[in-house]
Scaffold this motif. Structure first.
Motif, short mmCIF file in Angstrom:
data_model
loop_
_atom_site.label_atom_id
_atom_site.label_comp_id
_atom_site.label_asym_id
_atom_site.label_seq_id
_atom_site.Cartn_x
_atom_site.Cartn_y
_atom_site.Cartn_z
N ARG A 140 0.66 -1.07 -0.07
CA ARG A 140 -0.10 0.07 -0.03
C ARG A 140 1.01 1.29 0.07
N LEU A 174 -2.66 3.84 -3.16
CA LEU A 174 -2.66 2.93 -3.98
C LEU A 174 -2.38 1.49 -3.28
N SER A 180 -6.33 -1.13 -6.46
CA SER A 180 -7.32 0.03 -6.40
C SER A 180 -6.25 1.37 -6.37
N VAL A 181 -6.92 2.38 -6.76
CA VAL A 181 -6.09 3.85 -6.49
C VAL A 181 -7.02 4.66 -6.21
N TRP A 230 -8.13 -3.47 -12.06
CA TRP A 230 -8.19 -2.05 -11.25
C TRP A 230 -9.17 -1.17 -11.21
N PHE A 232 -10.40 2.86 -9.58
CA PHE A 232 -9.86 3.99 -9.27
C PHE A 232 -11.06 5.16 -8.96
#
Length: 610
Positions: A140, A174, A180-181, A230, A232
């Motif tokens: 992370r 992140l 995930s962002v 991913w 975001f």
């Protein structure tokens, strides 16, 4: 360079079996060290890493507890990096605090694909935050940071492809394990981008990007899609004092403009299918014509949704001659266009509302263009233009995007080939909203040749004063305006009426065009140079034509027109002060130039000042 601190002891170490050995080092230090690193991925190729200071404390074997790490160094005597934190060597978990400052983006030019023919000329990267480790691997990353004073160019040109004062982010989070962002706040400050359409219709770097992708695909270098997609979230994106430089070389006459003073925000951008992104941007074209983009989109929804409104105000049509020449076959000598666009896409169904008003349009020379539409433009303009010289059009657009015969771009181009954006003066739109008025409060219209305020004007001014009461720091500037042809003709007619009355005609004779009136007009007409009783085809010159010739020969000079414009401005101020009780110091009259380009209507134009 190295220093190892061992625990002090007077006892001889006991000899134990290999399995029972243990080591504890209170600290390991490396001070003021240097590293010369040659890399093909940087420019310069030799990276000088200096002032390296490393400290490890509480290092044990077998691993027990937390080992603390401290590292600082300098790169090429410019950039600096510091890392501090702790790692549990027994399981690879840890947290590190880091700070990177003044990393020069241009050092990494060798990593830009050659096909791009681009390079970074300047820019500094600065970040700080926290890195969490799991099993010795990054898990992370949390970060605040910015890229400042950045500029990139296409090699062989002097023009910057893009530049900005600062792109900064706050609370970037992140997660590698969760793919995930999230960036809580992203700011673009004084961003300058360039959209360049070349002669072949391609856009900046479009062809080289496609070339790179094709080469990568042929070489098998494209990464396979990850099993875990991913996600975001960008809740808030702020755009501050930015601009887009637009250039189109695909036209017979090159076109270039700058959409500048861009300010606003984009909120709710997310990969979640149900998320809705809102856009609220305001700017200006060429520094004076307001432009507003506002609406909402669902970029990742299973069913497409777009609800966008775009408006332009006060765009001079002459600036769009490259487009009118290409698609209409004519240059534009003069005109102002006001445009409002609203598009709603729900699924595959598109609905668009386009409202355009053009004032004082004047076509210029004919331009040869293979793309020009075959239309009788002069006839079309004559049919569309009202008695005040205004073209007012509402052009709806609708269609099914899955229909191969439907093209949005061609539909819009066909609808607006002779139109340019509607001018919306931002301050007076705001004042109208404050007063709950749908009127255009910037212009007060008068009858041709007249200086008396009518009922509509009184209503407009009352709404304006109501709005100004809510904005005590805003003052008005009054510009008397003229419609040169219409005002001059009205003054000529009025002057002739006075002369006719002086010659003994009554007002009834003049109003009813009595036989006595006709006799006087014939007599005056015959006194004109070159006057004749018959036309070239032998027909008799009508009394109406004779009257028009008499009127046209009455001299009205610039001073008389200037006086009319000033009297109109005085009439508006008198009404504001005496009837609506607006303090006299909150409105001021500005000197009029009879030949100013703004003189395209009969009345008073209002400006704002503080």
């Amino acid at each position: 360079m190295f220093e190892v601190n061992l625990p002090a002891s007077d006892e001889e170490p006991a000899v134990e079996s290999e399995s029972n050995w243990s080591i504890h080092l209170p600290s390991i230090n490396m001070n003021e060290s240097q590293l010369h690193w040659r890399s093909q991925y940087t420019s310069p190729a030799v990276v000088e890493v200096s002032r390296i200071n490393l400290e490890l404390t509480d290092l044990s074997w077998p691993p027990v507890g937390e080992t603390n790490l401290g590292l600082s160094l300098t790169i090429n005597n410019i950039a600096s990096l510091s890392i501090n934190g702790g790692i549990f060597l027994q399981n690879g978990a840890g947290k590190l605090q880091y700070k990177l400052a003044d990393l020069q983006a241009a050092w990494f030019n060798p990593n830009i694909p050659e096909a791009f023919r681009a390079k970074i000329t300047r820019g500094a990267v600065g970040v700080e935050g926290q890195l969490a480790l799991v099993d010795f691997s990054p898990d992370r990353l949390q970060m605040d940071g910015a890229v400042t004073d950045f500029s990139g160019i296409i090699e062989g040109t002097e023009d910057a492809l893009t530049s900005w004062d600062s792109i900064s982010w706050r609370n970037l989070d992140l997660s590698l394990s969760q793919h995930s962002v999230q960036v809580k706040v992203l700011k673009l400050d004084r961003y300058a981008g360039r959209l360049h359409i070349y002669e072949d219709g391609t856009v900046n770097m479009q062809s080289v990007l496609q070339e790179e992708v094709e080469l990568a695909r042929e070489g098998g270098d494209l990464p396979e899609e990850s099993a875990a997609e991913w996600t975001f979230d960008f809740p808030s994106i702020y755009i501050i004092d930015s601009q887009l430089d637009f250039k189109d070389e695909s036209l017979p006459i090159n076109f270039r403009t700058v959409i500048g003073d861009l300010n606003g925000d984009i909120t709710g951008l997310s990969s979640r299918p149900e998320s809705e992104t809102t856009i609220d941007l305001k700017g200006s074209v060429d520094g004076y014509a307001p432009v507003v983009l506002k609406g909402a989109v669902r970029p990742f929804a299973e069913t497409a949704f777009v609800d966008i409104a775009l408006s332009f105000d006060g765009v001079d049509l002459v600036r769009l001659t490259p487009y009118s020449g290409t698609y209409a076959g004519h240059a534009i000598d003069r005109g102002i266009l006001n445009l409002k666009l609203h598009y709603l896409l729900d699924g595959n169904q598109l609905k668009g509302d386009n409202s355009a008003v053009i004032e004082q349009l004047k076509l210029g020379q004919k331009i040869d263009s293979e793309k020009a539409v075959e239309l009788p433009l002069q006839l079309a303009i004559a049919l569309l233009t009202d008695m005040n010289g205004v073209i007012d059009m509402d052009v709806p657009v609708s269609g099914d995007l899955e229909d191969p015969e439907f093209g949005l771009g061609s539909a819009i181009a066909a609808a607006f080939v002779n139109l340019i954006s509607k001018a919306v003066t931002a301050p007076f739109a705001l004042l109208a909203n404050l007063a709950g008025s749908e009127e255009d409060l910037q212009r007060v219209n008068f009858q041709s040749g007249a200086s008396a305020i009518d009922e509509r004007a009184r209503t407009q001014l009352a709404d304006l004063v109501a709005a100004l009461q809510q904005r005590p720091a805003v003052n008005l500037v009054l510009f008397g305006r003229l419609h040169p042809r219409a005002d001059k003709e009205r003054l000529q007619r009025d002057h002739l009426d006075v002369e006719l009355q002086a010659a003994g005609l009554s007002t009834e004779d003049i109003a009813n065009k009595s036989p006595l009136w006709a006799d006087v007009i014939r007599a005056r007409y015959r006194q004109l140079p070159g006057a004749t009783d018959t036309n070239a085809d032998g027909s008799e010159v009508t009394i109406h034509t004779q009257y028009q010739q008499v009127v046209a020969n009455i001299d009205i000079n610039d001073e008389q027109l200037k006086k009319l414009a000033q009297v109109r401005a005085v009439a508006v101020k008198r009404y504001l002060v005496n009837e609506l009780q607006l303090p006299a110091n909150r409105s001021v009259i500005e000197l009029v130039d009879v030949h100013a380009e703004e003189n395209i209507f009969s009345g008073v134009e209002l400006g704002v000042d503080i």
